[in-house]
Design a protein around this motif. Structure first.
Motif, PDB file in Angstrom:
ATOM      1  N   ILE A 240      30.546  36.474  23.942  1.00 47.36           N
ATOM      2  CA  ILE A 240      30.970  37.857  23.676  1.00 47.36           C
ATOM      3  C   ILE A 240      29.763  38.699  23.278  1.00 47.36           C
ATOM      4  O   ILE A 240      29.573  39.810  23.782  1.00 47.36           O
ATOM      5  N   VAL A 241      28.924  38.169  22.389  1.00 44.25           N
ATOM      6  CA  VAL A 241      27.718  38.891  21.975  1.00 44.25           C
ATOM      7  C   VAL A 241      26.859  39.220  23.195  1.00 44.25           C
ATOM      8  O   VAL A 241      26.400  40.359  23.366  1.00 44.25           O
ATOM      9  N   LYS A 242      26.642  38.235  24.066  1.00 42.96           N
ATOM     10  CA  LYS A 242      25.803  38.428  25.246  1.00 42.96           C
ATOM     11  C   LYS A 242      26.417  39.442  26.211  1.00 42.96           C
ATOM     12  O   LYS A 242      25.714  40.314  26.736  1.00 42.96           O
ATOM     13  N   GLU A 243      27.712  39.358  26.446  1.00 35.86           N
ATOM     14  CA  GLU A 243      28.361  40.272  27.399  1.00 35.86           C
ATOM     15  C   GLU A 243      28.324  41.711  26.897  1.00 35.86           C
ATOM     16  O   GLU A 243      28.093  42.645  27.677  1.00 35.86           O
TER      17      GLU A 243
ATOM     18  N   GLU B 278      41.621  33.196  23.442  1.00 33.45           N
ATOM     19  CA  GLU B 278      42.348  33.735  24.595  1.00 33.45           C
ATOM     20  C   GLU B 278      43.402  34.702  24.099  1.00 33.45           C
ATOM     21  O   GLU B 278      43.882  34.616  22.963  1.00 33.45           O
ATOM     22  N   LEU B 279      43.744  35.643  24.962  1.00 32.10           N
ATOM     23  CA  LEU B 279      44.759  36.634  24.622  1.00 32.10           C
ATOM     24  C   LEU B 279      46.129  35.983  24.535  1.00 32.10           C
ATOM     25  O   LEU B 279      46.452  35.098  25.324  1.00 32.10           O
ATOM     26  N   THR B 280      46.926  36.442  23.597  1.00 27.47           N
ATOM     27  CA  THR B 280      48.339  36.073  23.558  1.00 27.47           C
ATOM     28  C   THR B 280      49.105  37.134  24.345  1.00 27.47           C
ATOM     29  O   THR B 280      48.532  38.157  24.747  1.00 27.47           O
ATOM     30  N   SER B 281      50.380  36.928  24.538  1.00 25.81           N
ATOM     31  CA  SER B 281      51.164  37.953  25.226  1.00 25.81           C
ATOM     32  C   SER B 281      51.180  39.248  24.413  1.00 25.81           C
ATOM     33  O   SER B 281      51.143  40.343  24.980  1.00 25.81           O
ATOM     34  N   ALA B 282      51.174  39.138  23.092  1.00 24.15           N
ATOM     35  CA  ALA B 282      51.102  40.338  22.243  1.00 24.15           C
ATOM     36  C   ALA B 282      49.760  41.040  22.434  1.00 24.15           C
ATOM     37  O   ALA B 282      49.694  42.272  22.470  1.00 24.15           O
ATOM     38  N   GLY B 283      48.688  40.266  22.564  1.00 20.39           N
ATOM     39  CA  GLY B 283      47.369  40.844  22.795  1.00 20.39           C
ATOM     40  C   GLY B 283      47.290  41.575  24.118  1.00 20.39           C
ATOM     41  O   GLY B 283      46.708  42.661  24.215  1.00 20.39           O
ATOM     42  N   ILE B 284      47.873  40.992  25.147  1.00 16.94           N
ATOM     43  CA  ILE B 284      47.907  41.640  26.464  1.00 16.94           C
ATOM     44  C   ILE B 284      48.686  42.946  26.372  1.00 16.94           C
ATOM     45  O   ILE B 284      48.259  43.979  26.897  1.00 16.94           O
ATOM     46  N   SER B 285      49.804  42.912  25.681  1.00 17.60           N
ATOM     47  CA  SER B 285      50.632  44.106  25.521  1.00 17.60           C
ATOM     48  C   SER B 285      49.879  45.216  24.787  1.00 17.60           C
ATOM     49  O   SER B 285      49.928  46.386  25.183  1.00 17.60           O
ATOM     50  N   VAL B 286      49.149  44.845  23.738  1.00 17.24           N
ATOM     51  CA  VAL B 286      48.369  45.832  22.996  1.00 17.24           C
ATOM     52  C   VAL B 286      47.271  46.413  23.877  1.00 17.24           C
ATOM     53  O   VAL B 286      47.050  47.629  23.884  1.00 17.24           O
ATOM     54  N   LEU B 287      46.583  45.577  24.642  1.00 20.29           N
ATOM     55  CA  LEU B 287      45.541  46.083  25.543  1.00 20.29           C
ATOM     56  C   LEU B 287      46.113  47.039  26.589  1.00 20.29           C
ATOM     57  O   LEU B 287      45.518  48.076  26.882  1.00 20.29           O
ATOM     58  N   GLN B 288      47.269  46.699  27.136  1.00 23.95           N
ATOM     59  CA  GLN B 288      47.895  47.581  28.128  1.00 23.95           C
ATOM     60  C   GLN B 288      48.255  48.928  27.498  1.00 23.95           C
ATOM     61  O   GLN B 288      48.037  49.976  28.087  1.00 23.95           O
ATOM     62  N   SER B 289      48.786  48.885  26.281  1.00 25.46           N
ATOM     63  CA  SER B 289      49.138  50.108  25.576  1.00 25.46           C
ATOM     64  C   SER B 289      47.906  50.951  25.278  1.00 25.46           C
ATOM     65  O   SER B 289      47.903  52.175  25.458  1.00 25.46           O
ATOM     66  N   LEU B 290      46.827  50.298  24.846  1.00 24.14           N
ATOM     67  CA  LEU B 290      45.583  51.013  24.573  1.00 24.14           C
ATOM     68  C   LEU B 290      45.040  51.666  25.843  1.00 24.14           C
ATOM     69  O   LEU B 290      44.580  52.812  25.816  1.00 24.14           O
TER      70      LEU B 290
ATOM     71  N   VAL C 220      37.588  39.509  25.039  1.00 21.31           N
ATOM     72  CA  VAL C 220      38.329  38.254  25.235  1.00 21.31           C
ATOM     73  C   VAL C 220      39.083  38.325  26.559  1.00 21.31           C
ATOM     74  O   VAL C 220      39.097  37.362  27.334  1.00 21.31           O
ATOM     75  N   GLY C 221      39.673  39.466  26.848  1.00 19.37           N
ATOM     76  CA  GLY C 221      40.374  39.635  28.123  1.00 19.37           C
ATOM     77  C   GLY C 221      39.443  39.581  29.313  1.00 19.37           C
ATOM     78  O   GLY C 221      39.785  39.020  30.357  1.00 19.37           O
ATOM     79  N   ILE C 222      38.262  40.134  29.180  1.00 20.49           N
ATOM     80  CA  ILE C 222      37.292  40.141  30.280  1.00 20.49           C
ATOM     81  C   ILE C 222      36.740  38.740  30.534  1.00 20.49           C
ATOM     82  O   ILE C 222      36.655  38.291  31.676  1.00 20.49           O
ATOM     83  N   LEU C 223      36.364  38.056  29.467  1.00 20.02           N
ATOM     84  CA  LEU C 223      35.703  36.755  29.612  1.00 20.02           C
ATOM     85  C   LEU C 223      36.668  35.605  29.898  1.00 20.02           C
ATOM     86  O   LEU C 223      36.237  34.534  30.319  1.00 20.02           O
TER      87      LEU C 223
END
Length: 110
Positions: free
Chosen positions: A29-32, A79-91, A17-20
């Motif tokens: 998503i399936v195709k990517e 689309e990513l939420t701010s919480a989603g962005i934060s989780v991705l950064q942490s990961l 989701v972050g990439i696309l």
């Protein structure tokens, strides 16, 4: 702050989701994933996981406009939420930390 733990497939979906970005919908998503990782995905599994991420507050979804090529049906975009962005950064930080430690391991064959 509560830690959010994700399974491997949830992490993959959140990353895609972050990439696309504005093109993040099920079939894209399936195709990517197929193109980038040579991995086949079940579209239903992708949707179930995206809805679970939405329930966790990491993504949000909205309906796009109807198109003739889809027979008048609309796409659900994510689309990513701010919480989603934060989780991705942490990961990302966690993964990088572990990868940096890898050469320090004394394992046979490595």
């Amino acid at each position: 702050m509560n830690k959010t733990y994700l399974g491997e497939f949830e992490e993959l979906m959140l990353t895609m989701v972050g990439i696309l970005k504005e093109e993040a919908y099920g079939n894209a998503i399936v195709k990517e994933v197929q193109d980038q990782l040579d991995r086949s995905l079940n579209l239903s599994a992708v949707h179930v996981t995206l809805y679970r991420l939405e329930d966790k507050g990491l993504v949000k979804s909205f309906m796009g406009g109807a198109t003739q090529e889809r027979g008048g049906r609309r796409k659900r975009y994510f689309e990513l939420t701010s919480a989603g962005i934060s989780v991705l950064q942490s990961l990302q930080e966690q993964r990088l930390k572990l990868w940096k430690m890898l050469p320090e391991l004394k394992m046979a064959g490595i």
